[in-house]
Design a protein around this motif. Structure first.
Motif, mmCIF file in Angstrom:
data_model
loop_
_atom_site.group_PDB
_atom_site.id
_atom_site.type_symbol
_atom_site.label_atom_id
_atom_site.label_comp_id
_atom_site.label_asym_id
_atom_site.label_seq_id
_atom_site.Cartn_x
_atom_site.Cartn_y
_atom_site.Cartn_z
ATOM 1 N N SER A 517 0.810 -1.214 0.000
ATOM 2 C CA SER A 517 0.000 0.000 0.000
ATOM 3 C C SER A 517 0.844 1.266 0.000
ATOM 4 N N ILE A 518 2.042 1.183 0.572
ATOM 5 C CA ILE A 518 2.843 2.405 0.710
ATOM 6 C C ILE A 518 4.270 2.225 0.217
ATOM 7 N N ASP A 519 4.583 1.084 -0.419
ATOM 8 C CA ASP A 519 5.954 0.868 -0.869
ATOM 9 C C ASP A 519 6.136 1.384 -2.297
ATOM 10 N N ALA A 520 7.128 0.866 -2.986
ATOM 11 C CA ALA A 520 7.437 1.350 -4.329
ATOM 12 C C ALA A 520 6.336 1.064 -5.335
ATOM 13 N N LYS A 521 5.388 0.166 -5.009
ATOM 14 C CA LYS A 521 4.220 -0.039 -5.872
ATOM 15 C C LYS A 521 3.077 0.869 -5.432
ATOM 16 N N GLY A 522 2.850 0.939 -4.121
ATOM 17 C CA GLY A 522 1.747 1.741 -3.604
ATOM 18 C C GLY A 522 1.920 3.228 -3.778
ATOM 19 N N LYS A 523 3.128 3.665 -4.088
ATOM 20 C CA LYS A 523 3.387 5.100 -4.228
ATOM 21 C C LYS A 523 2.639 5.713 -5.410
ATOM 22 N N PHE A 524 2.080 4.883 -6.292
ATOM 23 C CA PHE A 524 1.426 5.410 -7.489
ATOM 24 C C PHE A 524 -0.048 5.742 -7.275
ATOM 25 N N VAL A 525 -0.628 5.349 -6.143
ATOM 26 C CA VAL A 525 -2.022 5.679 -5.821
ATOM 27 C C VAL A 525 -2.048 6.299 -4.436
ATOM 28 N N ASP A 526 -2.592 7.506 -4.332
ATOM 29 C CA ASP A 526 -2.549 8.193 -3.042
ATOM 30 C C ASP A 526 -3.748 7.839 -2.176
ATOM 31 N N ALA A 527 -3.834 8.471 -0.997
ATOM 32 C CA ALA A 527 -4.887 8.153 -0.028
ATOM 33 C C ALA A 527 -6.268 8.502 -0.545
ATOM 34 N N GLN A 571 15.557 -10.404 -10.507
ATOM 35 C CA GLN A 571 14.247 -10.827 -10.993
ATOM 36 C C GLN A 571 13.255 -11.041 -9.852
ATOM 37 N N THR A 572 13.743 -11.481 -8.698
ATOM 38 C CA THR A 572 12.875 -11.800 -7.561
ATOM 39 C C THR A 572 12.866 -10.708 -6.494
ATOM 40 N N LEU A 573 13.526 -9.576 -6.760
ATOM 41 C CA LEU A 573 13.720 -8.562 -5.722
ATOM 42 C C LEU A 573 12.410 -8.070 -5.112
ATOM 43 N N GLU A 574 11.455 -7.724 -5.945
ATOM 44 C CA GLU A 574 10.219 -7.135 -5.441
ATOM 45 C C GLU A 574 9.521 -8.070 -4.450
ATOM 46 N N GLU A 575 9.447 -9.350 -4.781
ATOM 47 C CA GLU A 575 8.798 -10.311 -3.888
ATOM 48 C C GLU A 575 9.655 -10.599 -2.659
ATOM 49 N N ALA A 626 13.141 -20.807 -12.604
ATOM 50 C CA ALA A 626 14.374 -20.035 -12.430
ATOM 51 C C ALA A 626 14.534 -18.987 -13.522
ATOM 52 N N ALA A 627 14.059 -19.320 -14.717
ATOM 53 C CA ALA A 627 14.225 -18.414 -15.861
ATOM 54 C C ALA A 627 13.253 -17.247 -15.824
ATOM 55 N N VAL A 628 11.997 -17.495 -15.412
ATOM 56 C CA VAL A 628 10.971 -16.444 -15.546
ATOM 57 C C VAL A 628 10.249 -16.107 -14.252
ATOM 58 N N GLY A 629 10.420 -16.899 -13.203
ATOM 59 C CA GLY A 629 9.649 -16.694 -11.980
ATOM 60 C C GLY A 629 10.065 -15.438 -11.224
ATOM 61 N N VAL A 630 9.084 -14.762 -10.647
ATOM 62 C CA VAL A 630 9.369 -13.552 -9.859
ATOM 63 C C VAL A 630 9.473 -13.872 -8.372
ATOM 64 N N HIS A 631 9.230 -15.124 -7.996
ATOM 65 C CA HIS A 631 9.373 -15.551 -6.611
ATOM 66 C C HIS A 631 10.613 -16.425 -6.468
ATOM 67 N N ALA A 632 11.308 -16.289 -5.361
ATOM 68 C CA ALA A 632 12.381 -17.213 -5.039
ATOM 69 C C ALA A 632 11.771 -18.578 -4.743
ATOM 70 N N PRO A 633 12.534 -19.669 -4.908
ATOM 71 C CA PRO A 633 12.001 -20.991 -4.551
ATOM 72 C C PRO A 633 11.723 -21.067 -3.048
ATOM 73 N N GLY A 634 10.885 -22.033 -2.665
ATOM 74 C CA GLY A 634 10.390 -22.106 -1.293
ATOM 75 C C GLY A 634 11.476 -22.078 -0.235
ATOM 76 N N GLN A 635 12.583 -22.766 -0.469
ATOM 77 C CA GLN A 635 13.649 -22.805 0.530
ATOM 78 C C GLN A 635 14.138 -21.408 0.886
ATOM 79 N N TRP A 636 14.236 -20.552 -0.125
ATOM 80 C CA TRP A 636 14.795 -19.223 0.125
ATOM 81 C C TRP A 636 13.716 -18.208 0.477
ATOM 82 N N ARG A 637 12.465 -18.491 0.141
ATOM 83 C CA ARG A 637 11.392 -17.647 0.669
ATOM 84 C C ARG A 637 11.321 -17.803 2.182
ATOM 85 N N VAL A 638 11.655 -18.988 2.668
ATOM 86 C CA VAL A 638 11.684 -19.213 4.118
ATOM 87 C C VAL A 638 12.950 -18.617 4.719
ATOM 88 N N ASN A 639 14.093 -19.090 4.261
ATOM 89 C CA ASN A 639 15.353 -18.742 4.912
ATOM 90 C C ASN A 639 15.786 -17.297 4.665
#
Length: 672
Positions: A517-527, A571-575, A626-639
């Protein structure tokens, strides 16, 4: 899920181990000794594997393909629940909506009745098309097909008014093609030409099934493709259509009759019961071409096009000859499928498509207890409060931006279960003898209810997801968190687990989304709900500096199941940022609600997070992700996030500088 391994009566664990080792060949015994010498996985070396070992052992990929995951199992559970609900509605409906759903379900499962019904469900539509005599008869036939949920020639749908996000307007956009991309009709490479040849064969089959004589089918198929090729040539590239701003251009509805006299767009709106003063029509060149085509192309050619469009849209819901033709082209050629979906899956998908909101109402009533709703609302509210406090103490956000962020968070809504506004469920009765007929009845109802969205300040009264679909998302247009009924089950919210784990799973997902709501994506729509950037350049710089280290952190992680492949940190930075923010905020919410947390509860929090992301992937699927996914694999989403949280190190006694606890000066934080 495989059954648990049976016990071996008469053996102690030690005796069994000795028997197994004694029976190994010499080289296997050496391997076993080497394995024994390897250090055991602990919470401080690999928390993902440490927590999820029972799940990973029980969920091996049976056929060695695809991916199995804890959240995928949640989707499967929701689908099973829908089937159970429909079975009950079929056997003993408790209200009018259940009667409709039960009859719809029964008609789809009765394959013999579907075969006996043949093409009868579409016979009235085909008769209407066959009644076309002159060019002026074509637009009313087009409007009538839109009314039953078969959009031909173009698309007309409700969507947000970009100048007023609280209302919907009608959007005239490109459509009317049997192939998914307009460029398929104009490209000259060998692969595209081969695809077009397969498509021509499919069009011919559908035309024959809808009544065209075999000797005329080839010529009529070419006529259909000729019309679609002209539509495609006037259409814009798909890449441009993904940006909603490229689809937005307001025009007054009272100008449409004169501007598109042959297409009769004014009469079209009247047929859809749309009375708004404006609509969006962003490609006037396309609609000018369509207007000319209606005037110049002979009615007989239009009849072939419209008959094909009806057969094409309804093929999955008719007899086997239609379904086979549909699967051979759309299933095998376009989607790469090898076998058709099971019958019950096809019927369930049809019900969700045409009568999804009906099923949503009954799903919530059956599967969402009031206690679960209350728990979800409480935790979500506490995570929102944690974000407010994080903004207030933020050292990287400027004071003007803080004020804007706090204003937006103060207006943020949390909606749990299903949309607050109910629909009008009055609809023509459904029998059990015609699945295709029921599909048209339900589609007509769904279209009617969709058209009601246009022209009213009611945008917040609907969701873009169904309650029976697991979903937890921040709706940026309306500054609200949407939490579907189906997502409030294990592993997201397991009411049987330690209460602290609810924050680590559900709460962290809430934090992941609310941060938007307020990060680098949310900055484009105000209150105020206006599309404008409210961050300062200094905030932009501070955000980039704060999040950039995560690129290097994740880029150092090996991709599970692949050799010499690392996670793509860019590629996975935002998530990855959202994951870290989510865990930070959920931990703060838990600590605020329970200041004196016992060690068991602290660990339960992190275990809740880890259980969300358990997954097993085949090499092929991992390579694609690995080539196109915007999420890290489960192991690294946890750790990945936990490495940066001192609270995790404290809960498990992990020393700084080890695999699961970065040194303080190397830890990344978003809101901590």
């Amino acid at each position: 899920m495989p059954n648990a391994r049976p016990a071996f009566p008469g053996y102690s664990a030690l005796a069994l181990a000795l028997v197994l080792v004694a029976g190994l060949p010499a080289n296997d015994a050496a391997a076993a000794a080497k394995k024994k010498a390897e250090p055991a996985v602990t919470a401080c070396t690999d928390f993902y594997s440490f927590t999820n070992k029972p799940w990973l052992d029980a969920n091996i990929l049976v056929d060695g393909s695809g991916t199995v995951s804890a959240l995928g199992q949640l989707r499967d559970l929701a689908a099973r629940q829908q089937r159970e609900l429909l079975d009950s509605a079929m056997q003993s409906p408790q209200n009018n909506v259940q009667k409709l759903l039960g009859d719809f379900w029964a008609s789809g499962l009765d394959v013999a009745a579907v075969e006996a019904d043949g093409a009868q469900p579409i016979a009235p539509l085909l008769a209407r098309i066959d009644g076309i005599r002159r060019s002026k008869d074509i637009p009313p036939a087009i409007a009538a097909l839109h009314q039953v949920g078969i959009p031909v020639l173009f698309q007309f749908t409700p969507d947000l008014d970009l100048a007023d996000l609280n209302r919907h307007i009608g959007y005239f956009t490109q459509g009317g093609l049997g192939l998914t991309d307009p460029t398929y009709y104009t490209r000259t490479d060998a692969d595209t030409q081969a695809l077009l040849g397969r498509y021509r064969d499919y069009v011919e089959k559908i035309l024959v099934l809808t009544g065209t004589s075999a000797d005329k089918a080839a010529a009529q198929a070419q006529q259909v493709i000729d019309i679609e090729t002209r539509i495609a040539a006037a259409s814009k590239p798909m890449s441009l259509m993904r940006d909603p701003r490229n689809n937005y251009a307001l025009v007054q509805t009272d100008t449409l009759g004169k501007g598109y006299r042959h297409l009769q767009l004014d009469a079209f709106l009247e047929a859809q019961a749309v009375k708004d003063d404006v609509v969006s029509l962003s490609n006037p060149a396309l609609f000018t071409e369509l207007d000319t085509m209606v005037d110049k192309i002979k009615p007989e050619q239009w009849k072939a096009y419209l008959r094909f469009q009806v057969g094409n849209a309804m093929a999955p819901y008719l007899s086997k000859s239609f379904r086979d033709a549909d699967f051979e082209f759309r299933g095998r050629v376009l989607r790469g499928e090898t076998v058709p979906p099971p019958r019950d899956q096809l019927v369930l998908d049809a019900i969700n498509l045409a009568a999804g909101p009906m099923l949503a109402r009954e799903y919530v009533s059956r599967y969402l207890p009031a206690t679960t709703v209350s728990r979800a609302e409480t935790i979500a509210g506490e995570v929102r409060d944690a974000l407010v406090h994080a903004v207030e103490r933020s050292t990287w956000m400027s004071e003007p931006t803080k004020a804007q962020a706090l204003d937006k968070l103060g207006k943020l809504a949390i909606e749990v279960g299903r949309p607050k506004r109910d629909l009008d469920y009055s609809v023509q009765p459904m029998g059990r003898g015609s699945f295709g007929g029921n599909m048209l009845i339900a589609s007509t109802w769904r279209h009617r209810e969709e058209m009601k969205r246009i022209g009213s300040a009611n945008a917040t009264r609907r969701w873009e997801v169904l309650a029976q679909q697991p979903a937890l998302a921040y709706d940026m247009a309306h500054n609200r968190l949407v939490v579907s009924a189906a997502v409030l089950q294990p592993p997201v919210l397991d009411m049987t687990q330690n209460a602290a784990s609810h924050y680590g799973s559900f709460g962290a997902l809430v934090g992941h989304e609310l941060g938007r709501s307020i990060d680098a994506k949310g900055k484009f729509v105000d209150a105020a709900g206006e599309l404008k950037t409210w961050w300062t350049p200094e905030d932009e710089t501070a955000w980039s500096l704060r999040t950039a280290p995560l690129v290097a952190q994740y880029s150092a992680y090996p991709y599970p199941g692949l050799r010499e492949v690392k996670v793509n940190g860019n590629q996975t930075l935002e998530e990855n940022v959202a994951d870290l923010a989510g865990v930070e905020l959920a931990w703060d919410a838990l600590a605020a609600s329970q200041p004196e947390l016992p060690k068991e509860s602290k660990q339960a929090f992190f275990e809740g997070w880890a259980r969300l992301w358990a997954q097993q992937s085949s090499e092929d699927d991992a390579t694609r992700r690995a080539a196109v996914g915007v999420h890290a694999p489960g192991q690294w989403r946890v750790n990945g996030p936990l490495v940066n949280l001192p609270a995790f190190g404290e809960a498990y006694g992990c020393k700084a500088g080890t695999a699961m606890q970065a040194k303080p000066e190397q830890q990344v934080s978003i809101w901590r």
